[in-house]
Design an enzyme around this catalytic site. Structure first.
Site, PDB file in Angstrom:
ATOM      1  N   ILE A  11       0.827  -1.206   0.000  1.00 32.32           N
ATOM      2  CA  ILE A  11       0.000   0.000   0.000  1.00 32.32           C
ATOM      3  C   ILE A  11       0.860   1.254   0.000  1.00 32.32           C
ATOM      4  O   ILE A  11       0.519   2.266  -0.632  1.00 32.32           O
ATOM      5  CB  ILE A  11      -0.987  -0.008   1.193  1.00 32.32           C
ATOM      6  CG1 ILE A  11      -2.009   1.119   1.048  1.00 32.32           C
ATOM      7  CG2 ILE A  11      -0.257   0.116   2.525  1.00 32.32           C
ATOM      8  CD1 ILE A  11      -2.943   0.975  -0.117  1.00 32.32           C
ATOM      9  N   LYS A  87      -5.661   3.277   7.364  1.00 31.04           N
ATOM     10  CA  LYS A  87      -6.817   2.563   7.926  1.00 31.04           C
ATOM     11  C   LYS A  87      -6.521   1.071   8.038  1.00 31.04           C
ATOM     12  O   LYS A  87      -5.720   0.549   7.257  1.00 31.04           O
ATOM     13  CB  LYS A  87      -8.070   2.818   7.063  1.00 31.04           C
ATOM     14  CG  LYS A  87      -8.008   2.241   5.638  1.00 31.04           C
ATOM     15  CD  LYS A  87      -8.433   0.784   5.597  1.00 31.04           C
ATOM     16  CE  LYS A  87      -8.096   0.139   4.299  1.00 31.04           C
ATOM     17  NZ  LYS A  87      -8.341  -1.317   4.294  1.00 31.04           N
ATOM     18  N   ASP A 165     -10.769  -5.786   6.581  1.00 31.55           N
ATOM     19  CA  ASP A 165      -9.747  -4.869   6.072  1.00 31.55           C
ATOM     20  C   ASP A 165     -10.277  -4.095   4.866  1.00 31.55           C
ATOM     21  O   ASP A 165     -10.196  -2.866   4.839  1.00 31.55           O
ATOM     22  CB  ASP A 165      -8.463  -5.637   5.725  1.00 31.55           C
ATOM     23  CG  ASP A 165      -7.388  -4.737   5.164  1.00 31.55           C
ATOM     24  OD1 ASP A 165      -6.633  -4.150   5.956  1.00 31.55           O
ATOM     25  OD2 ASP A 165      -7.307  -4.596   3.923  1.00 31.55           O
TER      26      ASP A 165
END
Length: 303
Positions: A11, A87, A165
């Site tokens: 990510i 997040k 997730d």
């Protein structure tokens, strides 16, 4: 402003590094990761070493998995740095509350980010729903864990959240656009027999809102939120990037690449204002799902 990025995984490389590089607000001044690096940027394996070596770095952005994130965030705040959290903001609600109190006591910014709220059509959907009565809603959020988290065993470990997730992205949009809050009333969670986190979930909320999360979908991915109101149907497609009113496309784009630049712009604004943004509503729904969820064992899962 100088910024350090902690956790150089998929990510970070796919979204955070390009967003920082394109931003007029930020300079990537250091990274911290056990294995990953960014070419041309000083790299460290321990956050404490990075913090002591770079007093000029004002902000630390944390992209590592939820479970080790608290200690890194605490170290950054104790060193007087502002903190941005990928997040979900933590492995538990209590630890994020602790970070929020710590940041407030030190006059530092803490930003719990929800990238899906920055999708192209989310603000327009929120505006359209603002003065309408919601009758019911459906979330269908199905994707392929092997595509988005290849070989990342931590997603099925305690604290990894499993299918929540990605599912928390849908919940972050839902909690942003609904004109009135809802709460969970029931959940069914499917756990692979060899894993500690669910691979699928079905949720029921007040307001006749249902959600279907699944991490086993191959081929085209599905990220849809459909809301029925007293003024007709509204839908968000492509993870919040396309808005449909009455079945007709109203606005949006086919790209999700602008979500992270928007997050970093928001972080820059918060630091300049001396403010924080820690909305835990999406994570509350996930915690409630684990509390209320009826567990079903399904076949083993292997990457």
């Amino acid at each position: 402003m100088k910024l350090a990025l902690v956790g150089i995984g998929k990510i970070a490389l796919d979204q955070h590094v390009p967003a920082i590089s394109a931003s007029p607000d930020w300079e990537l001044a250091a990274t911290v990761s056990r294995h990953g690096t960014v070419e041309g940027v000083p790299a460290y394996t321990r956050i404490e070493e990075m913090l002591s070596s770079h007093p000029e770095i004002e902000v630390v952005s944390l992209c590592l998995p939820p479970v080790p994130r608290f200690l890194a965030a605490r170290a950054a705040l104790e060193a007087g740095r502002h903190v941005m959290l990928e997040k979900p903001p933590g492995a538990t609600l209590a630890e994020v509350h602790a970070l929020e109190a710590m940041a407030a006591a030190r006059g530092l910014t803490l930003f719990a980010t929800w990238h899906s709220r920055m999708a192209h059509a989310v603000a327009a959907a929120k505006s359209w729903l603002a003065d309408r009565k919601v009758h019911s809603g459906r979330i269908i959020w199905r994707e392929d864990v092997r595509k988005w988290h290849p070989g990342q065993e931590w997603v099925f470990e305690p604290g990894g959240m499993g299918v929540f997730d990605p599912g928390i992205n849908a919940l972050s949009i839902l909690t942003e656009i609904l004109p009135a809050p809802v709460h969970l009333t029931a959940a069914e969670l499917e756990f692979p027999a060899n894993r500690q986190a669910p691979i699928a979930a079905r949720l029921s909320f007040t307001g006749s809102i249902e959600a279907d999360f699944d991490w086993r979908q191959e081929g085209p991915q599905t990220w849809d939120i459909e809301i029925d109101t007293d003024a007709g149907a509204m839908a968000l497609r492509l993870g919040g990037n396309v808005l449909e009113i009455g079945g007709t496309k109203a606005e949006g784009a086919e790209s999700i690449m602008e979500e992270y630049p928007a997050l970093y712009a928001r972080m820059a604004g918060l630091v300049r204002q001396g403010a924080s943004d820690v909305d835990l509503a999406p994570m509350v729904h996930v915690a409630d799902a684990f509390l209320l969820g009826r567990r079903t064992a399904v076949e083993d899962f292997e990457f």
